[in-house]
Design a protein around this motif. Structure first.
Motif, PDB file in Angstrom:
ATOM      1  N   GLN A 139       0.835  -1.206   0.000  1.00  0.00           N
ATOM      2  CA  GLN A 139       0.000   0.000   0.000  1.00  0.00           C
ATOM      3  C   GLN A 139       0.869   1.255   0.000  1.00  0.00           C
ATOM      4  N   GLU A 140       2.019   1.166   0.646  1.00  0.00           N
ATOM      5  CA  GLU A 140       2.924   2.321   0.703  1.00  0.00           C
ATOM      6  C   GLU A 140       3.372   2.748  -0.691  1.00  0.00           C
ATOM      7  N   SER A 141       3.602   1.772  -1.575  1.00  0.00           N
ATOM      8  CA  SER A 141       4.008   2.092  -2.946  1.00  0.00           C
ATOM      9  C   SER A 141       2.894   2.831  -3.677  1.00  0.00           C
ATOM     10  N   GLN A 142       1.687   2.372  -3.503  1.00  0.00           N
ATOM     11  CA  GLN A 142       0.543   3.016  -4.141  1.00  0.00           C
ATOM     12  C   GLN A 142       0.331   4.419  -3.573  1.00  0.00           C
ATOM     13  N   ASP A 143       0.508   4.546  -2.252  1.00  0.00           N
ATOM     14  CA  ASP A 143       0.356   5.851  -1.618  1.00  0.00           C
ATOM     15  C   ASP A 143       1.424   6.835  -2.087  1.00  0.00           C
ATOM     16  N   ALA A 144       2.638   6.332  -2.318  1.00  0.00           N
ATOM     17  CA  ALA A 144       3.721   7.203  -2.766  1.00  0.00           C
ATOM     18  C   ALA A 144       3.405   7.809  -4.133  1.00  0.00           C
ATOM     19  N   VAL A 145       2.841   7.009  -5.037  1.00  0.00           N
ATOM     20  CA  VAL A 145       2.463   7.531  -6.355  1.00  0.00           C
ATOM     21  C   VAL A 145       1.358   8.565  -6.195  1.00  0.00           C
ATOM     22  N   ARG A 146       0.377   8.254  -5.385  1.00  0.00           N
ATOM     23  CA  ARG A 146      -0.724   9.191  -5.159  1.00  0.00           C
ATOM     24  C   ARG A 146      -0.201  10.514  -4.596  1.00  0.00           C
ATOM     25  N   ASP A 147       0.684  10.432  -3.604  1.00  0.00           N
ATOM     26  CA  ASP A 147       1.241  11.645  -3.002  1.00  0.00           C
ATOM     27  C   ASP A 147       2.042  12.460  -4.013  1.00  0.00           C
ATOM     28  N   ALA A 148       2.823  11.769  -4.853  1.00  0.00           N
ATOM     29  CA  ALA A 148       3.614  12.474  -5.868  1.00  0.00           C
ATOM     30  C   ALA A 148       2.716  13.156  -6.887  1.00  0.00           C
ATOM     31  N   VAL A 149       1.616  12.506  -7.261  1.00  0.00           N
ATOM     32  CA  VAL A 149       0.674  13.103  -8.204  1.00  0.00           C
ATOM     33  C   VAL A 149       0.052  14.357  -7.591  1.00  0.00           C
ATOM     34  N   PHE A 150      -0.354  14.268  -6.332  1.00  0.00           N
ATOM     35  CA  PHE A 150      -0.941  15.446  -5.691  1.00  0.00           C
ATOM     36  C   PHE A 150       0.090  16.567  -5.544  1.00  0.00           C
ATOM     37  N   ALA A 151       1.330  16.209  -5.235  1.00  0.00           N
ATOM     38  CA  ALA A 151       2.368  17.223  -5.059  1.00  0.00           C
ATOM     39  C   ALA A 151       2.701  17.939  -6.366  1.00  0.00           C
ATOM     40  N   ASN A 152       2.548  17.263  -7.489  1.00  0.00           N
ATOM     41  CA  ASN A 152       2.903  17.841  -8.786  1.00  0.00           C
ATOM     42  C   ASN A 152       1.706  18.261  -9.618  1.00  0.00           C
ATOM     43  N   SER A 153       0.520  18.058  -9.108  1.00  0.00           N
ATOM     44  CA  SER A 153      -0.667  18.359  -9.909  1.00  0.00           C
ATOM     45  C   SER A 153      -0.763  19.839 -10.258  1.00  0.00           C
ATOM     46  N   GLY A 154      -0.344  20.709  -9.366  1.00  0.00           N
ATOM     47  CA  GLY A 154      -0.410  22.140  -9.642  1.00  0.00           C
ATOM     48  C   GLY A 154       0.479  22.532 -10.825  1.00  0.00           C
ATOM     49  N   ALA A 155       1.710  22.046 -10.810  1.00  0.00           N
ATOM     50  CA  ALA A 155       2.651  22.373 -11.882  1.00  0.00           C
ATOM     51  C   ALA A 155       2.173  21.791 -13.208  1.00  0.00           C
ATOM     52  N   CYS A 156       1.681  20.566 -13.180  1.00  0.00           N
ATOM     53  CA  CYS A 156       1.238  19.930 -14.426  1.00  0.00           C
ATOM     54  C   CYS A 156      -0.036  20.588 -14.947  1.00  0.00           C
ATOM     55  N   THR A 157      -0.939  20.935 -14.059  1.00  0.00           N
ATOM     56  CA  THR A 157      -2.164  21.602 -14.477  1.00  0.00           C
ATOM     57  C   THR A 157      -1.834  22.969 -15.077  1.00  0.00           C
ATOM     58  N   ALA A 158      -0.888  23.672 -14.467  1.00  0.00           N
ATOM     59  CA  ALA A 158      -0.470  24.976 -15.010  1.00  0.00           C
ATOM     60  C   ALA A 158       0.149  24.818 -16.396  1.00  0.00           C
ATOM     61  N   ALA A 159       0.747  23.636 -16.646  1.00  0.00           N
ATOM     62  CA  ALA A 159       1.340  23.370 -17.965  1.00  0.00           C
ATOM     63  C   ALA A 159       0.321  22.804 -18.938  1.00  0.00           C
ATOM     64  N   GLY A 160      -0.935  22.644 -18.494  1.00  0.00           N
ATOM     65  CA  GLY A 160      -1.998  22.174 -19.385  1.00  0.00           C
ATOM     66  C   GLY A 160      -2.180  20.666 -19.420  1.00  0.00           C
ATOM     67  N   VAL A 161      -1.658  19.954 -18.418  1.00  0.00           N
ATOM     68  CA  VAL A 161      -1.778  18.499 -18.380  1.00  0.00           C
ATOM     69  C   VAL A 161      -2.414  18.077 -17.062  1.00  0.00           C
ATOM     70  N   THR A 162      -3.406  17.216 -17.144  1.00  0.00           N
ATOM     71  CA  THR A 162      -4.016  16.647 -15.953  1.00  0.00           C
ATOM     72  C   THR A 162      -3.388  15.293 -15.699  1.00  0.00           C
ATOM     73  N   LEU A 163      -2.777  15.126 -14.514  1.00  0.00           N
ATOM     74  CA  LEU A 163      -2.135  13.843 -14.181  1.00  0.00           C
ATOM     75  C   LEU A 163      -3.183  12.783 -13.923  1.00  0.00           C
ATOM     76  N   ARG A 164      -2.882  11.584 -14.330  1.00  0.00           N
ATOM     77  CA  ARG A 164      -3.776  10.427 -14.172  1.00  0.00           C
ATOM     78  C   ARG A 164      -3.162   9.434 -13.212  1.00  0.00           C
ATOM     79  N   LEU A 165      -4.025   8.769 -12.496  1.00  0.00           N
ATOM     80  CA  LEU A 165      -3.573   7.676 -11.604  1.00  0.00           C
ATOM     81  C   LEU A 165      -3.999   6.352 -12.167  1.00  0.00           C
TER      82      LEU A 165
END
Length: 165
Positions: A139-165
């Motif tokens: 579960q920790e591995s899955q949580d790490a991806v989720r956390d990284a997506v949330f941490a980078n979602s602002g930068a990616c959204t500002a660049a015009g890309v919505t991150l997918r899980l």
């Protein structure tokens, strides 16, 4: 041996995840003038990695086109997530291929974007080990991806890309 490698990757990702989770704090402080200095320093790093195959987008970031590098990195992450999802649950080699691609991408980006690819690589490696034993990834591995997506979602959204899980 893969279990040992997976355990080592988990420990390494724990450190990266801690950095990725702290990413929203600098974004919140983006109104401070000091924030522009790290933004200028970050694009300079990937230009040294221009010899890798996926380093072309970050090397173009040197002239203020940082959003283009970010956009391409976010798009690559989404592609790797699709590749990860397409692997058969029992195909450990397929997950290892995703891991290798994620590691290559980690070397080609800088800053918090590295956490996206590091965490996905960890999940793929963990899933590879689980595929051999018939288990599920931690579960920790899955949580790490989720956390990284949330941490980078602002930068990616500002660049015009919505991150997918």
């Amino acid at each position: 041996m893969r279990k040992i490698l997976a355990a080592a990757a988990c420990v390494g990702l724990a450190g990266l995840t801690a950095c990725s989770v702290s990413a929203p704090a600098p974004e919140a402080a983006s109104t401070m003038p000091a924030q522009s200095e790290p933004a200028t320093a970050q694009p300079a790093r990937p230009s040294g990695d221009a010899d890798s195959g996926t380093a072309a987008p970050p090397s173009s970031a040197a002239g203020g086109a940082r959003a283009t590098g970010t956009r391409e990195a976010c798009q690559l992450f989404n592609k790797l997530v699709v590749d990860y999802g397409a692997v058969s649950p029992t195909d450990s080699n397929g997950y290892e291929d995703v891991y290798l691609k994620a590691q290559d991408a980690t070397d080609a980006v800088s800053g918090d974007l590295r956490g996206l690819f590091s965490s996905l690589g960890l999940l793929a490696l963990d899933r590879s080990s689980a595929a051999e034993s018939g288990g599920k990834p931690a579960q920790e591995s899955q949580d790490a991806v989720r956390d990284a997506v949330f941490a980078n979602s602002g930068a990616c959204t500002a660049a015009g890309v919505t991150l997918r899980l």
